[in-house]
Design a protein around this motif. Structure first.
Motif, short mmCIF file in Angstrom:
data_model
loop_
_atom_site.label_atom_id
_atom_site.label_comp_id
_atom_site.label_asym_id
_atom_site.label_seq_id
_atom_site.Cartn_x
_atom_site.Cartn_y
_atom_site.Cartn_z
N UNK A 11 0.83 -1.21 0.00
CA UNK A 11 0.00 0.00 0.00
C UNK A 11 0.87 1.26 0.00
N UNK A 12 1.85 1.31 0.88
CA UNK A 12 2.75 2.47 0.95
C UNK A 12 3.55 2.60 -0.34
N UNK A 13 3.93 1.46 -0.93
CA UNK A 13 4.71 1.48 -2.16
C UNK A 13 3.94 1.93 -3.38
N UNK A 14 2.60 1.97 -3.29
CA UNK A 14 1.78 2.48 -4.38
C UNK A 14 1.78 1.61 -5.63
N UNK A 53 15.43 12.34 -8.45
CA UNK A 53 16.79 12.18 -7.95
C UNK A 53 16.95 10.94 -7.11
N UNK A 54 17.83 11.04 -6.14
CA UNK A 54 18.08 9.90 -5.27
C UNK A 54 18.06 10.37 -3.82
N UNK A 55 17.67 9.47 -2.96
CA UNK A 55 17.63 9.77 -1.53
C UNK A 55 18.47 8.74 -0.79
N UNK A 73 13.85 8.86 -6.03
CA UNK A 73 12.74 9.69 -5.56
C UNK A 73 12.22 10.52 -6.73
N UNK A 74 10.94 10.86 -6.65
CA UNK A 74 10.32 11.73 -7.64
C UNK A 74 9.35 12.65 -6.90
N UNK A 75 9.30 13.91 -7.35
CA UNK A 75 8.39 14.88 -6.74
C UNK A 75 7.17 15.04 -7.65
N UNK A 76 6.00 14.80 -7.08
CA UNK A 76 4.74 14.94 -7.81
C UNK A 76 3.87 15.93 -7.04
N UNK A 77 3.49 17.02 -7.69
CA UNK A 77 2.66 18.06 -7.07
C UNK A 77 3.23 18.51 -5.72
N UNK A 78 4.56 18.67 -5.66
CA UNK A 78 5.21 19.18 -4.46
C UNK A 78 5.49 18.15 -3.39
N UNK A 80 7.31 14.54 -2.28
CA UNK A 80 8.33 13.57 -2.66
C UNK A 80 7.83 12.15 -2.43
N UNK A 81 8.12 11.27 -3.39
CA UNK A 81 7.74 9.86 -3.29
C UNK A 81 9.00 9.01 -3.45
N UNK A 82 9.17 8.05 -2.56
CA UNK A 82 10.28 7.10 -2.58
C UNK A 82 9.90 5.91 -3.43
N UNK A 83 10.81 5.43 -4.26
CA UNK A 83 10.56 4.24 -5.05
C UNK A 83 11.02 3.03 -4.25
N UNK A 84 10.04 2.31 -3.69
CA UNK A 84 10.34 1.14 -2.87
C UNK A 84 10.40 -0.11 -3.75
#
Length: 100
Positions: A11-14, A53-55, A73-78, A80-84
């Motif tokens: 769920x968190x990973x989307x 970018x990368x986190x 990581x990617x920023x969508x509408x302000x 940040x989302x982590x790629x899990x």
């Protein structure tokens, strides 16, 4: 990850709850789950543009050990989302980055 719950991680990973996500969640939790991780530092580098970018995450385990990992990581509408989850197919109709 601390609770080793695949449903919550998916769920968190989307990502869609499918067999691919279940396998990857199992691998992630077997490797990193249940350690009592608490994030102590996050460093974001915009090395792929202003919204990608990368986190680098640094965390402390309940045992006191320090753990580090890097994520895309990617920023969508302000936000940040982590790629899990990384084992995802390319959407149909979308070109790959191959130069062949």
């Amino acid at each position: 990850m601390n609770s080793r719950n695949a449903d919550d991680l998916i769920e968190v990973g989307g990502v869609p709850d499918d067999s691919r996500a279940r396998r990857e969640a199992g691998r992630i939790l077997a490797d990193k789950g249940g350690r009592g991780l608490s994030i102590t530092e996050i460093q974001i580098d915009l090395d792929m543009g202003p919204d990608a970018g990368s986190a680098k995450l640094t965390a402390k385990e309940k045992s006191g050990k320090t753990a580090q990992d890097s994520f895309s990581v990617v920023r969508v509408d302000g936000t940040w989302h982590l790629t899990i989850f990384t084992d995802r197919p390319v959407p149909s109709g979308k070109a790959t980055s191959s130069t062949e």
